[in-house]
Write an enzyme that holds these catalytic residues in place. Structure first.
Site, short mmCIF file in Angstrom:
data_model
loop_
_atom_site.label_atom_id
_atom_site.label_comp_id
_atom_site.label_asym_id
_atom_site.label_seq_id
_atom_site.Cartn_x
_atom_site.Cartn_y
_atom_site.Cartn_z
N LYS A 1 54.95 43.35 -21.04
CA LYS A 1 55.12 44.75 -21.43
C LYS A 1 54.82 45.69 -20.27
CE LYS A 1 55.01 44.86 -26.38
NZ LYS A 1 54.44 45.43 -27.59
N LYS B 1 63.43 35.83 -25.75
CA LYS B 1 63.11 35.96 -27.17
C LYS B 1 63.91 37.10 -27.81
CE LYS B 1 59.50 38.25 -28.39
NZ LYS B 1 58.24 38.90 -28.72
N LYS C 1 62.87 43.40 -30.76
CA LYS C 1 63.34 44.69 -31.27
C LYS C 1 63.55 45.70 -30.14
CE LYS C 1 58.63 45.02 -32.91
NZ LYS C 1 57.89 44.62 -34.08
P1 TYM Z 1 55.44 41.91 -33.32
O1 TYM Z 1 55.48 43.21 -34.01
O2 TYM Z 1 56.00 41.83 -31.94
O3 TYM Z 1 56.18 40.80 -34.16
C1 TYM Z 1 55.88 40.60 -35.52
C2 TYM Z 1 55.88 39.14 -35.91
O4 TYM Z 1 57.17 38.57 -35.72
C3 TYM Z 1 57.09 37.46 -34.87
N1 TYM Z 1 58.29 37.47 -34.02
C4 TYM Z 1 59.10 36.43 -33.85
N2 TYM Z 1 59.08 35.19 -34.37
C5 TYM Z 1 60.07 34.37 -33.99
N3 TYM Z 1 61.06 34.70 -33.14
C6 TYM Z 1 61.12 35.94 -32.61
N4 TYM Z 1 62.10 36.26 -31.77
C7 TYM Z 1 60.11 36.87 -32.96
N5 TYM Z 1 59.87 38.16 -32.63
C8 TYM Z 1 58.75 38.52 -33.30
C9 TYM Z 1 55.83 37.67 -34.05
O5 TYM Z 1 55.33 36.46 -33.56
C10 TYM Z 1 54.93 38.30 -35.07
O6 TYM Z 1 54.36 37.32 -35.90
N6 TYM Z 1 50.67 41.69 -31.88
C11 TYM Z 1 51.58 41.53 -33.00
C12 TYM Z 1 51.29 42.45 -34.17
C13 TYM Z 1 49.90 42.35 -34.69
C14 TYM Z 1 49.36 41.28 -35.43
C15 TYM Z 1 48.01 41.66 -35.72
C16 TYM Z 1 49.86 40.06 -35.87
C17 TYM Z 1 48.93 43.28 -34.53
N7 TYM Z 1 47.79 42.87 -35.17
C18 TYM Z 1 47.17 40.81 -36.43
C19 TYM Z 1 49.02 39.24 -36.58
C20 TYM Z 1 47.69 39.60 -36.86
C21 TYM Z 1 52.98 41.80 -32.51
O7 TYM Z 1 53.20 42.45 -31.51
O8 TYM Z 1 53.96 41.34 -33.33
#
Ligand code: TYM
Length: 335
Positions: free
Chosen positions: A115, A197, A200
């Site tokens: 990032k 990957k 979004k």
């Molecule tokens: P974030 O918002 O980037 O993504 C949300 C969830 O979706 C999964 N994910 C994917 N899984 C498979 N293939 C992909 N291309 C893909 N893109 C996203 C991510 O692994 C995630 O599970 N840091 C976290 C948000 C967060 C969080 C938490 C998660 C904040 N606090 C506490 C769990 C527990 C994040 O940036 O996810």
């Protein structure tokens, strides 16, 4: 809350519209696990501001994401669905844990490296300390399990390290959580550049599928998906040699429940021209009920408000229990 059940916490940032990656990597498991566990599913808006957001878009996406959680099958009566900034304890514990997280540990986080490369003009302190806030999210609810895609594994691991460090000093304050990563769908790749990957924040609109996208757009993206420049042109699962086809196979497997062997058999002797639209069709049918239900819920602002208000109250009650314990342990005077 059922005291006999174990607890789940997970969250998604409202920094973009929900993608097929988040759906298959995370939400599908949230739904599957929601009967067995006490579940807290959060919209982590505080995490989203580590990257600059347009305020009106952030507000709209936060509410849309809540509607989509419900439309995906998360019953707000059975799951605690809430917005992170509504529960002040996240920021409070986040600060405390900042003081128990090492600079060196944070420097090793791959999401920070990625990032900060993408946002070179805004490498803010929040982007760096992000994992401590994420640890606070999880530890506030004494979560046993954190269902995420594989890209978040490192963050759950640092959360475990922080919790163990804290417990070693103060006794058993936090439950040590385990990541829960699906065997298929843990890392869905971009349709246009399968070495990256699906994200979004992808600049290439054809690479990413969104939960709310219209069927004709989804089909167009799948028809244009990059397959591999191999000569055999057959549907075979081989992520190293055939990353594009293997990614499509993973998506198809998640959408239909079929194994890789079954998929190879189904498309034997048929070219990518048959395979790609079949994947598109399966995804369209999987997402159609979610989109239709989300569109309906999104119009009902009063219903959405009742969900996030009730969710925040339930979440706050649990979070404050942990917060009081933490403040006492570290030596803060109770008010
Ligand atoms: P974030 O918002 O980037 O993504 C949300 C969830 O979706 C999964 N994910 C994917 N899984 C498979 N293939 C992909 N291309 C893909 N893109 C996203 C991510 O692994 C995630 O599970 N840091 C976290 C948000 C967060 C969080 C938490 C998660 C904040 N606090 C506490 C769990 C527990 C994040 O940036 O996810």
């Amino acid at each position: 809350m059922d005291e006999k059940k174990k607890t789940i916490f997970s969250g998604i940032q409202p920094s973009g519209d929900l993608t097929l990656g988040s759906y298959l990597g995370a939400i599908k498991n949230w739904v599957a696990l929601s009967d067995e566990y006490n579940c807290f599913y959060c919209i982590v808006d505080e995490h989203a501001i580590t990257v600059r957001q347009v305020p009106a878009d952030l507000r709209r996406r936060t509410l849309a994401q809540l509607a989509q959680y419900v439309a995906c099958g998360l019953d707000p009566e059975k799951n605690v669905l809430f917005i992170q900034s509504h529960v002040a304890a996240h920021a409070q514990l986040g600060w405390v844990l900042d003081c128990y997280t090492m600079f060196g540990e944070l420097s090793r986080m791959t999401q920070f490296k990625d990032k900060s490369a993408k946002n070179a003009d805004n490498i803010n302190a929040g982007l760096f300390t992000y994992p401590a806030l994420m640890a606070a999210d999880i530890l506030l609810y004494q979560a046993d399990l954190v269902p995420v895609g594989s890209d978040q594994k490192q963050h759950v691991e640092i959360c475990r390290d922080i919790a163990m460090r804290f417990n070693n000093i103060y006794g058993d304050v936090f439950t040590i959580p385990e990541p829960f990563i699906p065997s298929t769908g843990a890392r869905i790749m971009s349709l246009t550049s399968p070495e990256n990957k699906m994200s979004k924040s992808d600049k290439d609109p054809g690479g990413c599928i969104y939960i709310m996208q219209q069927p004709d757009e989804i089909m167009r993206s799948f028809k244009r998906a990059v397959t591999d420049c191999d000569t055999e042109r057959c549907v075979r699962f081989d992520p190293a040699e055939k990353p594009g086809v293997s990614n499509l196979m993973q998506i198809y497997s998640c959408a239909t429940g079929r194994t890789m062997d079954e998929i190879e058999a189904e498309f034997e002797g048929k070219g990518y021209g048959v395979f790609k639209p079949a994947v598109g069709e399966a995804v369209i049918e999987m997402l159609r009920p979610v989109r239709e239900e989300a569109e309906r819920i999104m119009k009902d602002k009063a219903y959405l408000e009742s969900i996030y208000r009730a969710g925040a109250e339930k979440a706050e009650a649990v979070a404050m229990r942990t917060m009081r314990k933490v403040y006492k342990k570290i030596g803060f005077v109770a008010r």
